[in-house]
Write a protein that holds these residues in place. Structure first.
Motif, PDB file in Angstrom:
ATOM      1  N   THR A  11     -39.298 -11.921  14.043  1.00 33.28           N
ATOM      2  CA  THR A  11     -37.882 -12.040  14.365  1.00 33.28           C
ATOM      3  C   THR A  11     -37.693 -12.175  15.877  1.00 33.28           C
ATOM      4  O   THR A  11     -38.396 -11.539  16.654  1.00 33.28           O
ATOM      5  CB  THR A  11     -37.123 -10.802  13.861  1.00 33.28           C
ATOM      6  OG1 THR A  11     -37.224 -10.752  12.435  1.00 33.28           O
ATOM      7  CG2 THR A  11     -35.656 -10.850  14.249  1.00 33.28           C
ATOM      8  N   ASN A 176     -27.032  -9.607  10.649  1.00 37.39           N
ATOM      9  CA  ASN A 176     -27.087  -9.706   9.193  1.00 37.39           C
ATOM     10  C   ASN A 176     -28.380  -9.158   8.609  1.00 37.39           C
ATOM     11  O   ASN A 176     -28.430  -8.803   7.435  1.00 37.39           O
ATOM     12  CB  ASN A 176     -26.906 -11.167   8.764  1.00 37.39           C
ATOM     13  CG  ASN A 176     -25.529 -11.701   9.137  1.00 37.39           C
ATOM     14  OD1 ASN A 176     -24.531 -10.990   9.009  1.00 37.39           O
ATOM     15  ND2 ASN A 176     -25.472 -12.937   9.632  1.00 37.39           N
ATOM     16  N   GLU A 177     -29.412  -9.100   9.430  1.00 35.44           N
ATOM     17  CA  GLU A 177     -30.702  -8.577   8.982  1.00 35.44           C
ATOM     18  C   GLU A 177     -31.215  -7.544   9.980  1.00 35.44           C
ATOM     19  O   GLU A 177     -30.730  -7.442  11.105  1.00 35.44           O
ATOM     20  CB  GLU A 177     -31.723  -9.714   8.834  1.00 35.44           C
ATOM     21  CG  GLU A 177     -31.355 -10.750   7.781  1.00 35.44           C
ATOM     22  CD  GLU A 177     -32.423 -11.832   7.672  1.00 35.44           C
ATOM     23  OE1 GLU A 177     -33.214 -11.977   8.633  1.00 35.44           O
ATOM     24  OE2 GLU A 177     -32.462 -12.521   6.641  1.00 35.44           O
ATOM     25  N   ARG A 218     -40.207  -7.788  12.035  1.00 37.12           N
ATOM     26  CA  ARG A 218     -38.812  -7.766  12.497  1.00 37.12           C
ATOM     27  C   ARG A 218     -38.663  -7.086  13.857  1.00 37.12           C
ATOM     28  O   ARG A 218     -37.547  -6.865  14.323  1.00 37.12           O
ATOM     29  CB  ARG A 218     -37.928  -7.082  11.450  1.00 37.12           C
ATOM     30  CG  ARG A 218     -37.884  -7.842  10.133  1.00 37.12           C
ATOM     31  CD  ARG A 218     -36.959  -7.179   9.118  1.00 37.12           C
ATOM     32  NE  ARG A 218     -36.994  -7.898   7.852  1.00 37.12           N
ATOM     33  CZ  ARG A 218     -36.269  -8.977   7.585  1.00 37.12           C
ATOM     34  NH1 ARG A 218     -35.436  -9.449   8.507  1.00 37.12           N
ATOM     35  NH2 ARG A 218     -36.345  -9.583   6.418  1.00 37.12           N
ATOM     36  N   LYS A 423     -29.285  -3.587  13.807  1.00 28.18           N
ATOM     37  CA  LYS A 423     -28.286  -3.874  12.776  1.00 28.18           C
ATOM     38  C   LYS A 423     -27.281  -2.730  12.639  1.00 28.18           C
ATOM     39  O   LYS A 423     -26.070  -2.954  12.595  1.00 28.18           O
ATOM     40  CB  LYS A 423     -28.982  -4.124  11.431  1.00 28.18           C
ATOM     41  CG  LYS A 423     -28.038  -4.464  10.304  1.00 28.18           C
ATOM     42  CD  LYS A 423     -28.793  -4.722   9.006  1.00 28.18           C
ATOM     43  CE  LYS A 423     -27.848  -5.052   7.858  1.00 28.18           C
ATOM     44  NZ  LYS A 423     -28.594  -5.278   6.589  1.00 28.18           N
TER      45      LYS A 423
END
Length: 436
Positions: A11, A176-177, A218, A423
């Protein structure tokens, strides 16, 4: 390696370094340090006027300290900078005496005493403060507005007070993630042979070699918050020489080489920000400039490696993160009864100043036009490195600002890193203790 693992992509998040004011110090050392307090007071006065109007309206006159003796207000508001008179405060003269075995002193790391007194200063005058202010929770350098009465003989009775409080905060960006940032501090490479397996586990985990590859992929960034080379400094006899210089030991040079190789491993995988700490090879006084790339010939070839300042302010996809390598928090704990680093961080937000004890007990550059340690806007995350243990708290500012506070533990003692989810600002530790 499975096909599924090969196709995992890390990410990313749009990065902006917002620390320019900490890397453009003026090198003018011909001015007195009192100019910092004058610059601080001048900037903070406008912010405090907003808070005065919000809390007390126009019910009480605002008076300069040097005018108190000339007027006869029952109650008025005064604005100034706190000075805390402490008999246990370290002194270079005492240190020199101790070095010459004239008056041996016990080693102290806490300098508060029942005899501590508070004063308020402005450009021309100083008044002793009596009344409701909590001496134990305040430190020198805090700017505030006080409501009270002149008692004569240079004393002011305080009934209430306001601080500048948090600055306006932009709305938290929506993610969103899951997107993670990993914080780690005090890697102490001068002693890394004692916990090399823990450092290796950290690198293997980041590679996805110990499971949980989806979560690891991520991670958008790693922030190394100071004291990467060592966590203590060598003892030297105090000197009044202005030209003394300490040569780095062979141990330190070897530690820098080992750290360079470790950064090479990390930089091949993810973006890494390296902040200097109190005992790292950078300038000692705040703000600390980024450590020089020439010390890291292997890892510096990667654009993913960023040598950054301390303090450090940056944003990821618009979410603002601010922090230090821990010196301001440590200093607040030394000179007040505040023991929890999260309380110290929260106080800094309330005071709207990240290093109030500079330059009184914390070294800093001799600024005379603008104090860079005043917060211009409110971050979403506020952290301090090199703390004894992990801690986190979500706090709310006076205008509804939401800030995640993080106390980052020393890796060399706890073998813990901190993982923040952008997030939802959820925060927890990852343990790399290989003895369990």
């Amino acid at each position: 390696m499975s096909q599924e693992t090969e196709n995992i992509e890390r990410t990313t998040a749009e990065y902006k370094n917002l620390s320019e004011k900490f890397t453009t110090q003026c090198a003018d050392y011909n001015r007195q340090y009192c100019s910092i307090y004058l610059a601080r007071l001048k900037e903070m006065e406008a912010l405090l006027m907003e808070r005065i109007t919000k809390k007390w309206g126009d019910r009480f006159p605002i008076c300069k300290l040097h005018k108190l003796a000339e007027v006869s207000y029952d109650k008025c508001v005064v604005i100034g900078t706190i000075f805390k008179d402490q008999k246990l405060k370290p002194s270079i003269l005492k240190q020199l005496a101790e070095a010459n075995q004239l008056t041996p002193q016990p080693v102290l790391h806490h300098f508060t005493d029942e005899t501590d007194r508070l004063f308020l200063e402005d450009e021309l005058q100083r008044y002793q403060l009596l009344g409701t202010l909590d001496v134990k929770k305040l430190v020198t350098g805090v700017t505030c507005a006080l409501l009270g009465s002149d008692m004569g003989n240079g004393k002011f009775m305080v009934e209430d007070c306001v601080f500048a409080d948090c600055r306006p905060q932009i709305e938290k960006p929506i993610f969103n993630e899951d997107v993670f940032v990993v914080f780690v501090s005090a890697m102490n490479f001068i002693k890394h042979e004692n916990f090399i397996s823990n450092l290796e586990l950290f690198a293997y985990w980041l590679c996805g070699m110990v499971g949980d590859g989806d979560t690891v992929s991520r991670i958008a960034r790693i922030v190394i918050a100071g004291n990467s080379i060592k966590t203590t400094t060598e003892k030297h006899i105090p000197t009044i020489s202005l030209t003394s210089r300490v040569t780095e030991s062979t141990e330190t040079i070897e530690a820098v080489k080992s750290f360079d190789y470790f950064l090479l491993q990390l930089s091949e995988l993810v973006d890494v920000d390296v902040m200097p700490g109190e005992h790292d090879p950078s300038n000692h006084i705040l703000p600390q400039k980024p450590m020089h790339y020439c010390m890291f010939p292997k890892s510096s070839v990667y654009k993913s490696l960023n040598q950054v300042s301390n303090p450090y302010f940056f944003s990821l996809d618009g979410l603002k993160i601010f922090g230090t390598s821990g010196q301001p928090v440590r200093d607040i704990k030394w000179f007040s009864e505040v023991t929890d680093p999260l309380d110290a961080l929260e106080s800094c937000l309330k005071w709207n100043h990240i290093a109030p004890t500079a330059p009184d007990t914390l070294g800093c550059f001799p600024y005379y036009e603008k104090d860079p340690f005043i917060l211009d806007d409110c971050p979403h995350v506020f952290f301090a490195g090199n703390q004894e243990e992990f801690g986190t708290r979500m706090v709310t500012g006076s205008d509804g600002q939401k800030i995640r506070l993080i106390s980052i533990p020393e890796f060399c003692n706890t073998f813990q890193a901190v993982m923040l989810n952008l997030k939802d600002l959820g925060c927890d530790t990852i343990d790399f203790d290989t003895s369990k």
